[in-house]
Motif scaffolding. Structure first.
Motif, PDB file in Angstrom:
ATOM      1  N   GLY A  76       0.935  -1.296  -0.197  1.00  0.00           N
ATOM      2  CA  GLY A  76       0.056  -0.045   0.163  1.00  0.00           C
ATOM      3  C   GLY A  76       0.725   1.266  -0.108  1.00  0.00           C
ATOM      4  N   GLN A  80       2.462   3.894  -3.528  1.00  0.00           N
ATOM      5  CA  GLN A  80       2.160   5.183  -3.321  1.00  0.00           C
ATOM      6  C   GLN A  80       3.335   6.074  -3.233  1.00  0.00           C
ATOM      7  OE1 GLN A  80      -0.627   6.805  -3.988  1.00  0.00           O
ATOM      8  NE2 GLN A  80      -2.294   5.490  -3.556  1.00  0.00           N
ATOM      9  N   GLU A  87       3.503   2.606   6.689  1.00  0.00           N
ATOM     10  CA  GLU A  87       2.830   1.413   6.592  1.00  0.00           C
ATOM     11  C   GLU A  87       1.978   1.241   8.035  1.00  0.00           C
ATOM     12  OE1 GLU A  87       5.869  -1.115   3.759  1.00  0.00           O
ATOM     13  OE2 GLU A  87       5.491  -1.595   5.908  1.00  0.00           O
ATOM     14  N   ILE A  90      -0.926   3.932   8.511  1.00  0.00           N
ATOM     15  CA  ILE A  90      -2.237   3.332   7.702  1.00  0.00           C
ATOM     16  C   ILE A  90      -2.921   2.601   8.200  1.00  0.00           C
ATOM     17  CG2 ILE A  90      -2.873   2.390   5.450  1.00  0.00           C
ATOM     18  CD1 ILE A  90      -0.486   3.605   4.007  1.00  0.00           C
ATOM     19  N   ARG A 136      -2.093  10.952   0.123  1.00  0.00           N
ATOM     20  CA  ARG A 136      -1.983   9.202  -0.433  1.00  0.00           C
ATOM     21  C   ARG A 136      -2.241   8.517   0.779  1.00  0.00           C
ATOM     22  NH1 ARG A 136       0.840   8.948  -5.258  1.00  0.00           N
ATOM     23  NH2 ARG A 136       1.591  10.633  -6.057  1.00  0.00           N
ATOM     24  N   GLU A 140      -5.197   5.438   1.314  1.00  0.00           N
ATOM     25  CA  GLU A 140      -4.741   4.156   1.788  1.00  0.00           C
ATOM     26  C   GLU A 140      -5.622   3.801   3.005  1.00  0.00           C
ATOM     27  OE1 GLU A 140      -3.067   1.992   0.050  1.00  0.00           O
ATOM     28  OE2 GLU A 140      -2.791   3.332  -1.426  1.00  0.00           O
ATOM     29  N   HIS A 143      -9.140   3.319   2.021  1.00  0.00           N
ATOM     30  CA  HIS A 143      -9.366   1.848   1.378  1.00  0.00           C
ATOM     31  C   HIS A 143      -9.201   0.694   2.334  1.00  0.00           C
ATOM     32  CE1 HIS A 143      -8.694  -1.323  -1.322  1.00  0.00           C
ATOM     33  NE2 HIS A 143      -7.585  -1.729  -0.954  1.00  0.00           N
ATOM     34  N   THR A 156      -4.578  -4.319  -0.864  1.00  0.00           N
ATOM     35  CA  THR A 156      -3.177  -3.943  -0.201  1.00  0.00           C
ATOM     36  C   THR A 156      -3.032  -5.002   1.091  1.00  0.00           C
ATOM     37  OG1 THR A 156      -3.874  -2.056   1.340  1.00  0.00           O
ATOM     38  CG2 THR A 156      -3.349  -1.462  -0.872  1.00  0.00           C
ATOM     39  N   GLU A 158      -1.931  -4.040   3.888  1.00  0.00           N
ATOM     40  CA  GLU A 158      -2.112  -3.289   5.072  1.00  0.00           C
ATOM     41  C   GLU A 158      -3.741  -3.382   5.254  1.00  0.00           C
ATOM     42  OE1 GLU A 158       1.159  -0.576   3.337  1.00  0.00           O
ATOM     43  OE2 GLU A 158      -0.122  -2.090   2.608  1.00  0.00           O
TER      44      GLU A 158
END
Length: 259
Positions: A76, A80, A87, A90, A136, A140, A143, A156, A158
């Motif tokens: 993820g 980006q 990571e 997120i 960005r 993420e 998502h 992703t 993540e």
């Protein structure tokens, strides 16, 4: 439990700063309390409030740490153009905000969570990132929030962590499968059969999830919740699930099941 003071298999300074900021944020903490009213007080379902979020945060970061220790790649943040240190940011933010849509309604709450989380992220990320990186990371996180709902497919790793971690809050009646308080249906009985859930490094796969049950009814919970969330999570090849019936005083039809 995730402890910021421990050594981790990933750069943790950034996520630890974000976690501290989350805990101090009045708006976020109010959402975590308010989001429990619809599912618990009005629909008589199980907890989806601050305690659930605390558990999912810890489970998600512990799962992430184990996967990183095993060399599992996360796509993820990388795709980006973000840092590895982003990571866990997120993951932490998605774990925190994935259920706030419950303040609107339990049904389709993952979709209602998106605009509410987006507003919070616009404010919060501005304290840590420039505009480009904030956009960005926001994408993420949203998502991952959307894909904790089993009808959406994570793109992703993540997001897969959030999807699985949400299901790992299942000890002692805390299942994510809704049940009515006081009910005696299979969801209620099987949920209360789950005693403990533990994560540790695996041998055949990166992570071993061991679930100890007080009776065989817990198999229904594992099969219909955790197995369903693991499917299409991008983590199927990295997680092994073992459920053990730990009760000694019954004729055990099921002693151990592996998924």
């Amino acid at each position: 439990m995730y402890s910021p003071a421990d050594d981790h298999a990933f750069p943790d300074e950034r996520v630890n700063d974000v976690l501290e900021r989350i805990h101090q944020d009045t708006e976020i903490q109010t959402y975590l309390e308010a989001q429990n009213v619809n599912p618990v007080d009005r629909m008589r379902y199980n907890d989806h409030g601050a305690k659930h979020i605390e558990i999912v945060q810890h489970r998600a970061l512990c799962l992430y740490d184990l996967l990183k220790s095993a060399g599992v790649e996360f796509n993820g943040a990388r795709q980006q153009g973000l840092d590895e240190a982003d990571e866990p940011v997120i993951i932490a933010l998605a774990a925190t905000l994935h259920d706030i849509g419950h303040v609107i309604h339990r049904d389709d709450h993952a979709y209602y969570s998106l605009p509410l989380a987006a507003d919070i992220l616009d404010r919060l990320l501005d304290e840590f990132y420039d505009l480009s990186d904030a956009i960005r990371i926001k994408g993420e996180v949203l998502h991952a929030i959307l894909c904790h709902h089993s009808s959406e497919t994570p793109l992703t790793t993540e997001a897969g962590v959030i999807r699985v971690a949400d299901a790992l809050d299942m000890e002692r009646g805390r299942s994510r499968v809704p049940y009515e308080d006081g009910g005696r249906g299979i969801n209620t009985i099987s949920s209360r059969a789950i005693d403990t859930v533990s994560l540790r490094p695996g041998e055949e796969r990166s992570v071993l999830v061991e679930i100890r049950m007080t009776n065989a009814a817990g198999v229904y919970q594992v099969d219909n919740l955790l197995k369903r969330k693991l499917k299409n999570s991008r983590l199927e090849d990295h997680i092994r699930i073992v459920a053990i019936n730990a009760r000694e005083d019954e004729d055990r039809l099921v002693e151990r099941i592996e998924l």
